[in-house]
Motif scaffolding. Sequence first.
Motif, PDB file in Angstrom:
ATOM      1  N   HIS A 263     -42.634  -1.224  -8.918  1.00  0.00           N
ATOM      2  CA  HIS A 263     -42.511  -1.458  -7.475  1.00  0.00           C
ATOM      3  C   HIS A 263     -42.970  -2.865  -7.109  1.00  0.00           C
ATOM      4  O   HIS A 263     -42.337  -3.555  -6.285  1.00  0.00           O
ATOM      5  CB  HIS A 263     -43.336  -0.407  -6.732  1.00  0.00           C
TER       6      HIS A 263
ATOM      7  N   SER B 202     -40.317  -5.411  -8.165  1.00  0.00           N
ATOM      8  CA  SER B 202     -39.137  -5.366  -7.280  1.00  0.00           C
ATOM      9  C   SER B 202     -39.403  -6.090  -5.968  1.00  0.00           C
ATOM     10  O   SER B 202     -38.542  -6.822  -5.446  1.00  0.00           O
ATOM     11  CB  SER B 202     -38.753  -3.912  -7.008  1.00  0.00           C
ATOM     12  N   LEU B 203     -40.610  -5.919  -5.429  1.00  0.00           N
ATOM     13  CA  LEU B 203     -40.944  -6.592  -4.175  1.00  0.00           C
ATOM     14  C   LEU B 203     -41.024  -8.103  -4.358  1.00  0.00           C
ATOM     15  O   LEU B 203     -40.619  -8.871  -3.464  1.00  0.00           O
ATOM     16  CB  LEU B 203     -42.276  -6.059  -3.639  1.00  0.00           C
TER      17      LEU B 203
ATOM     18  N   GLU C 118     -39.274  -9.846  -6.535  1.00  0.00           N
ATOM     19  CA  GLU C 118     -37.892 -10.317  -6.636  1.00  0.00           C
ATOM     20  C   GLU C 118     -37.227 -10.364  -5.264  1.00  0.00           C
ATOM     21  O   GLU C 118     -36.468 -11.294  -4.946  1.00  0.00           O
ATOM     22  CB  GLU C 118     -37.102  -9.401  -7.570  1.00  0.00           C
ATOM     23  N   LEU C 119     -37.536  -9.361  -4.440  1.00  0.00           N
ATOM     24  CA  LEU C 119     -36.945  -9.329  -3.103  1.00  0.00           C
ATOM     25  C   LEU C 119     -37.476 -10.455  -2.226  1.00  0.00           C
ATOM     26  O   LEU C 119     -36.740 -11.017  -1.399  1.00  0.00           O
ATOM     27  CB  LEU C 119     -37.239  -7.976  -2.454  1.00  0.00           C
ATOM     28  N   SER C 120     -38.735 -10.813  -2.399  1.00  0.00           N
ATOM     29  CA  SER C 120     -39.311 -11.880  -1.570  1.00  0.00           C
ATOM     30  C   SER C 120     -38.646 -13.224  -1.829  1.00  0.00           C
ATOM     31  O   SER C 120     -38.610 -14.089  -0.946  1.00  0.00           O
ATOM     32  CB  SER C 120     -40.815 -11.984  -1.836  1.00  0.00           C
ATOM     33  N   ARG C 121     -38.096 -13.400  -3.019  1.00  0.00           N
ATOM     34  CA  ARG C 121     -37.442 -14.667  -3.346  1.00  0.00           C
ATOM     35  C   ARG C 121     -36.073 -14.804  -2.668  1.00  0.00           C
ATOM     36  O   ARG C 121     -35.493 -15.901  -2.661  1.00  0.00           O
ATOM     37  CB  ARG C 121     -37.284 -14.794  -4.858  1.00  0.00           C
ATOM     38  N   GLN C 122     -35.554 -13.712  -2.126  1.00  0.00           N
ATOM     39  CA  GLN C 122     -34.251 -13.756  -1.469  1.00  0.00           C
ATOM     40  C   GLN C 122     -34.337 -14.217  -0.017  1.00  0.00           C
ATOM     41  O   GLN C 122     -33.314 -14.490   0.601  1.00  0.00           O
ATOM     42  CB  GLN C 122     -33.605 -12.360  -1.522  1.00  0.00           C
TER      43      GLN C 122
ATOM     44  N   THR D 201     -40.984 -13.631   3.426  1.00  0.00           N
ATOM     45  CA  THR D 201     -41.370 -13.868   2.028  1.00  0.00           C
ATOM     46  C   THR D 201     -42.848 -13.560   1.815  1.00  0.00           C
ATOM     47  O   THR D 201     -43.234 -12.910   0.836  1.00  0.00           O
ATOM     48  CB  THR D 201     -41.086 -15.331   1.657  1.00  0.00           C
TER      49      THR D 201
ATOM     50  N   PHE E  82     -43.486  -9.680   1.974  1.00  0.00           N
ATOM     51  CA  PHE E  82     -43.092  -8.975   0.754  1.00  0.00           C
ATOM     52  C   PHE E  82     -44.034  -9.316  -0.417  1.00  0.00           C
ATOM     53  O   PHE E  82     -44.340  -8.458  -1.253  1.00  0.00           O
ATOM     54  CB  PHE E  82     -41.643  -9.314   0.392  1.00  0.00           C
TER      55      PHE E  82
END
Length: 492
Positions: free
Chosen positions: A315, A318-319, A321-325, A333, A336
């Motif tokens: 988890h 995944s968070l 990786e999501l913050s980099r989007q 950012t 997350f």
Amino acid sequence: MDSIDDNPFADLQSSFTTPREADKENIEQGFKEVNLDDPSPPQETDVQVDDEQMRDDSVRDSSNNAASNRGNDQDEKDDNERLSDRKRSLSLQHQQQQQQQQPQPPQQQAQHIPANGVVKLPSGKMYEISVCDPQKIGNPANSYILYTIRTTTKMPAYRQNSLTVLRRYSDFLWLYDSLCKNNPGVFVPPPPSKQTYGRFKIDFIEQRRQSLEKCLIKCANHPHLSQDEDLKLFLESDTFALDVKQRQLDKAEGKSVLASWGSSIMGPKYIENDEWFDVEKQRIDGLELQLKALVKALQTLSTQRYDLASSLAEHSESLLELSRQFTHSETLTRLFQMLADISAQSKRGLDELIQSDASSFTATAEEYMRLISSIKSAFTSRIDLFHDIKAAESSYNKKKTTYEKQKSVGQIHQYNIAYSLKDLAMSENAVHESKRQFERVSALIKEEMSAFDKMRMEDFKFGLKELVATLLQSQRSIHEGWVKYEQELKSI
């Protein structure tokens, strides 16, 4: 006719010389009374009494020789005055020296050594033992873990105070078996159980090392096991394998026939006459069931925590990786990333909790579940002693019947009577000794049970404290992370 050597003036000379010699002796005696090496100052009252006594003696001597010694009275008086002045001067000097000197610190009392020669360590124990440095030895097909055992003791039976030896797991099993056989009725702390799979994993090796160390410390500091010869062999022998074989041969040669009967002959069914043992057996059986259920629940909880920790790690990744989007929004950012940090912190807290649980509370429950097996063995040894009594009584009755039968028909020779009577006496002594051993072991089991209950409370209390402390620390860290995250959300 008077002799040529007779001096007609001897009496006259003695009348003049005697007072002066007496005065000289009094003066010398006065100086002797003032001892410069004496640390205590002279008392003024004693000096005054001595002066008065000396003056009285001087007056009496002067009155007896008044006719011939009046010219010496003034000299005697002057000598006495000088003596008194000298004494007072010495007394004042000594008092000044005493005031200048610092008081000496009291000497330390010598350490008391008990009559048995045992000097306990500062911790209050007779041994300090560490099991450390586990190393894998051998090829992949036949490998094992070798542990380093460092012992510090002041027991007089050991050749050194500090000892270092190498032992493997099977050596601990030998020690446990030997201590149980040498000390019937004692609850010998057992080593950890065998494990076929996963015994070379790092976590398992560390858990086993801790369990072996705890077991060995309890055995060494047990009041009935601390001076056992097999324990001494285990802790200090550099040729352990050879010494164990020799010890087994010595025990086999010294084993009596009566001792073998208890394990080879099935005696009558044992009926318990002491109600205390029946009650304690039922209590131990119930405690064993409770501990088994507790250990099973703790193992299930530990497995679930492992799974949860793995899920939290995924988890968190995944968070991140999501913050980099969300490169166009620094706020999202950061949010997350903070959420990923909270998940990572939760995972670390679970890892610490799993490790603490395995090394404290769960390990304590497993240890006492094994110790119950040792308690049951002690109860069984008492029953074996009962069968030894019956075997000894049977042997004595057979010998007595044979002797009386042969004696009644005249088949026993006169020179064999003494031998037969001695054999009967030895058999009777064996019966009494078996009964005394049975009573001693019965009392020892009751003593051990009391110590077991006290030790169980202390160990579980300590395990719970460590578990709760680790759990609270983990929850505090996670709570602080959520508080910061909530403040960050409110600031948007």
